[in-house]
Design a protein around this motif. Sequence first.
Motif, PDB file in Angstrom:
ATOM      1  N   LYS A 308       1.332  -1.179   0.067  1.00  0.00           N
ATOM      2  CA  LYS A 308      -0.215  -0.243   0.388  1.00  0.00           C
ATOM      3  C   LYS A 308       0.665   1.141  -0.378  1.00  0.00           C
ATOM      4  CE  LYS A 308      -2.307  -1.210   3.921  1.00  0.00           C
ATOM      5  NZ  LYS A 308      -2.049  -2.241   4.147  1.00  0.00           N
ATOM      6  N   THR A 309       2.382   1.519   0.583  1.00  0.00           N
ATOM      7  CA  THR A 309       2.684   2.396   0.951  1.00  0.00           C
ATOM      8  C   THR A 309       2.976   2.961  -0.768  1.00  0.00           C
ATOM      9  OG1 THR A 309       3.658   0.858   2.716  1.00  0.00           O
ATOM     10  CG2 THR A 309       4.855   3.241   1.745  1.00  0.00           C
ATOM     11  N   ILE A 310       3.737   1.947  -1.834  1.00  0.00           N
ATOM     12  CA  ILE A 310       3.596   3.151  -2.738  1.00  0.00           C
ATOM     13  C   ILE A 310       2.379   3.558  -3.835  1.00  0.00           C
ATOM     14  CG2 ILE A 310       3.633   0.702  -4.579  1.00  0.00           C
ATOM     15  CD1 ILE A 310       6.956   2.779  -4.453  1.00  0.00           C
ATOM     16  N   VAL A 402      -4.505   8.876   5.515  1.00  0.00           N
ATOM     17  CA  VAL A 402      -4.165   8.265   6.538  1.00  0.00           C
ATOM     18  C   VAL A 402      -4.076   6.863   6.503  1.00  0.00           C
ATOM     19  CG1 VAL A 402      -5.857   7.850   8.307  1.00  0.00           C
ATOM     20  CG2 VAL A 402      -5.827   9.341   7.534  1.00  0.00           C
ATOM     21  N   ASP A 403      -3.179   6.102   7.178  1.00  0.00           N
ATOM     22  CA  ASP A 403      -2.642   4.652   7.078  1.00  0.00           C
ATOM     23  C   ASP A 403      -2.953   4.311   7.997  1.00  0.00           C
ATOM     24  OD1 ASP A 403      -1.432   2.897   5.744  1.00  0.00           O
ATOM     25  OD2 ASP A 403       0.617   2.856   7.219  1.00  0.00           O
ATOM     26  N   GLU A 404      -3.212   3.079   7.426  1.00  0.00           N
ATOM     27  CA  GLU A 404      -4.053   2.317   8.963  1.00  0.00           C
ATOM     28  C   GLU A 404      -5.161   2.582  10.036  1.00  0.00           C
ATOM     29  OE1 GLU A 404      -2.976  -0.761   8.934  1.00  0.00           O
ATOM     30  OE2 GLU A 404      -1.001  -1.101   8.468  1.00  0.00           O
ATOM     31  N   GLN A 405      -5.920   3.275   9.004  1.00  0.00           N
ATOM     32  CA  GLN A 405      -6.705   4.002   9.497  1.00  0.00           C
ATOM     33  C   GLN A 405      -7.765   3.138  10.189  1.00  0.00           C
ATOM     34  OE1 GLN A 405     -10.321   5.042   9.000  1.00  0.00           O
ATOM     35  NE2 GLN A 405     -11.270   2.758   8.736  1.00  0.00           N
ATOM     36  N   VAL A 557       1.577  -2.672  13.961  1.00  0.00           N
ATOM     37  CA  VAL A 557       0.808  -2.104  12.685  1.00  0.00           C
ATOM     38  C   VAL A 557       2.345  -2.079  11.829  1.00  0.00           C
ATOM     39  CG1 VAL A 557      -1.282  -2.189  13.133  1.00  0.00           C
ATOM     40  CG2 VAL A 557       0.343  -0.272  13.183  1.00  0.00           C
ATOM     41  N   GLY A 558       1.900  -1.605  10.527  1.00  0.00           N
ATOM     42  CA  GLY A 558       3.048  -1.330   9.027  1.00  0.00           C
ATOM     43  C   GLY A 558       3.891  -1.261   9.056  1.00  0.00           C
ATOM     44  N   ILE A 559       5.273  -2.173  10.262  1.00  0.00           N
ATOM     45  CA  ILE A 559       6.296  -2.178  10.107  1.00  0.00           C
ATOM     46  C   ILE A 559       7.245  -2.653   9.396  1.00  0.00           C
ATOM     47  CG2 ILE A 559       8.342  -2.592  11.544  1.00  0.00           C
ATOM     48  CD1 ILE A 559       7.457  -0.447  12.335  1.00  0.00           C
TER      49      ILE A 559
END
Length: 703
Positions: A308-310, A402-405, A557-559
């Motif tokens: 998702k980051t890209i 918003v990441d990990e909303q 999350v996210g790492i």
Amino acid sequence: MGNSYLEKKIDILKGIGEQKAKLIAKELDLRTLEDLLNYFPFRYDDKTRFCKINELEDIDFNISIKGTVTQTKLVGLSYKKRLVAEIKDETGTIELVWFKGLSWIGKLLKPGLTIIAHGKPTNYNGKINIAHPEIDYLNKVTANKNIDSIIPVYKTTELLSKRFLNSRGIYRIQKELIEYLKINIEIEENLPLSIIKKENLMTKKTALIQVHLPNSLDNASEARKRLKFEELFYLQVRILKQKYSKTSPEKSEGHDFLDTNLLKTFMMSYLPFELTEAQKRVMEQIHKDMTSGRQMNRLLQGDVGSGKTIIALMSMLIPLSNGFQATMMAPTEILAEQHYNTLKPLLEKLNIKAEILSGSTKTRLRREIFAGIETGYIKILFGTHALLEETVQFKNLGLAIVDEQHKFGVAQRAKLWKKNVIPPHILVMTATPIPRTLAMTVYGDLDVSVLDEMPEGRKPIRTAWMKDSSRLKIFGFIKEQIDKGRQVYVVYPLIEESKKLDYKDLEDGYESIKRAFPDIQIGVLHGRMRPEDKDYEMDLFVRGKTKIMVATTVIEVGINVPNATLMVIESAERFGLSQLHQLRGRVGRSSKQSYCILVSGYKLTQESKERLSTMVRTNDGFEIANADLKLRGPGNLLGTQQSGILELKIADLVKDEKILVKARDAAKEIIDEDPEFIKEENKVVKDYIEILIEKGVDMTGIS
Ligand code: ADP
Ligand code: MG
């Protein structure tokens, strides 16, 4: 409904004085007759069907049996004295037990008497009995044909039960109300007739009567169907209406970003990998939104590791090409840092100035950042919820991500909207795969994109569930991975209520790992550390200096450290399913085979066992979310911030999926054809929405 009689206080009912009315208001939040009428039973006991005594099992609801009293006896010492009555039918005998009112009941239950007993069968020392059953005497039953055979069961509280307002007591007052309402009160229909006909629904009045005072189980279930439909229909109408007004066809200035120069340059020259088909598709959807001239409100759903980051980065390039700024918010400092650190080198290639703002940003730098975004010198601002502060003023914000909303509250997201005169385009991202029923409700007003494909070469993570006693084996496996040049996470639970204890677990764990691996560099990470120490530790792990990271859920999350291939989760039984899935998602982020070991104790509840075996069985986020929904209900899946809207009176988003789909279709049809409810037959919808708004049933904060 607007019926003035129903607006009266419940103390006008027989047997409800001022005191009791107060107590009911306090305990159940019921004040008016209308409140009471909308307080529905959650179950019905059918007293016309009797269970056979030899077939009884320990189950969670009341049953009825019919039999003859063979004997009664008082057993136990004075303070533990109880009355046991033995009842016999043609299949066997069972004991009914009382701990209170012994002499009174003892006198009533004469041997030879045929009775009907209602209660919950319970396994006590290997034998089924029923404690404190309700008793009907058969001679009375036959004498009085009017005895209710289907009894609704209401939730009540201990305090109310003590004041004779147990389920029976509530039933008694409901009955009084319904008997009156049947004859004296008109209840207006609040669904369009066309829908009632098409869905073959009961009318509102009949449904209210039958839900509280059913003359058969079928009628009760038809009544419930109608009321559930109504509840879900209005939920959906309001969500869709909101969506309609957000995406209303008027174009607004500042929402059409036609220049895509930066995005093109990036894709041609700097993409670090080939995009997956899903990523390409999602990018097209986002691009289309941002050139449409309307504000984008899009949810990007993609399982952990789907990339998702890209997408976030590429999306930000679009407003930037058009002279606008972008911002990206993450729920933790560690994650915000990671976004900044991984994306900054790419942004530098494009000559884009980015900064990061979090709670721990030093005052001087903070001032520079505020100035930089106000003048427009800083183009992209990464950060935590610190971004939401008043002092953060953009020159012209074009996109907020918003990441990990799911980690944020509704109100927090709403604040992002206000960061610009014209609300910016909004992209919210989540790895929590929300089952269809929930998505329809919670994200009903967002457009949804799905990354349903993993980057190439990923191997499914292998998951094992081990007991505490296998620790040596686990250490052996950790060693193996490290010898291969890989890295390992060991995670300990952290639960707010017992913080002290949890940190002790973490510390002890850290010590024992250090003893087991004296020559290996080990890091530690938890929420109590100072932000700069967290950064330092995270950085060592990202650069591969530390091999084992002992952490609490701060890394949940996210790492993204693709070289990490083993996740050990300690006391795994203490985590929820979606949390376990998120944690496991920290590995399996490259083409290397990854593993997850769930370590638990021996004494586990049935639910914990189910959770852990679900994790072993599948890597599929959707399957896990569905299992989670079944085990714990929607509130938990969405996080507390969003569970508010799920306080439905009668419908259940999990169990009533079929009704939800129908209600949604019906709502959609109306909104598509007649969004302002101008047609005569849709007037009831308009009126009822007004009533809901008046009553403060608020749906505006959904997403
Ligand atoms: P998440 O969706 O969980 O936020 P990330 O965006 O952190 O996932 O991506 C996970 C990892 O996969 C990162 O290391 C990222 O660089 C990598 N990745 C993303 N997309 C691709 C792709 N198309 N091909 C190869 N690797 C990719
Ligand atoms: Mg992510």
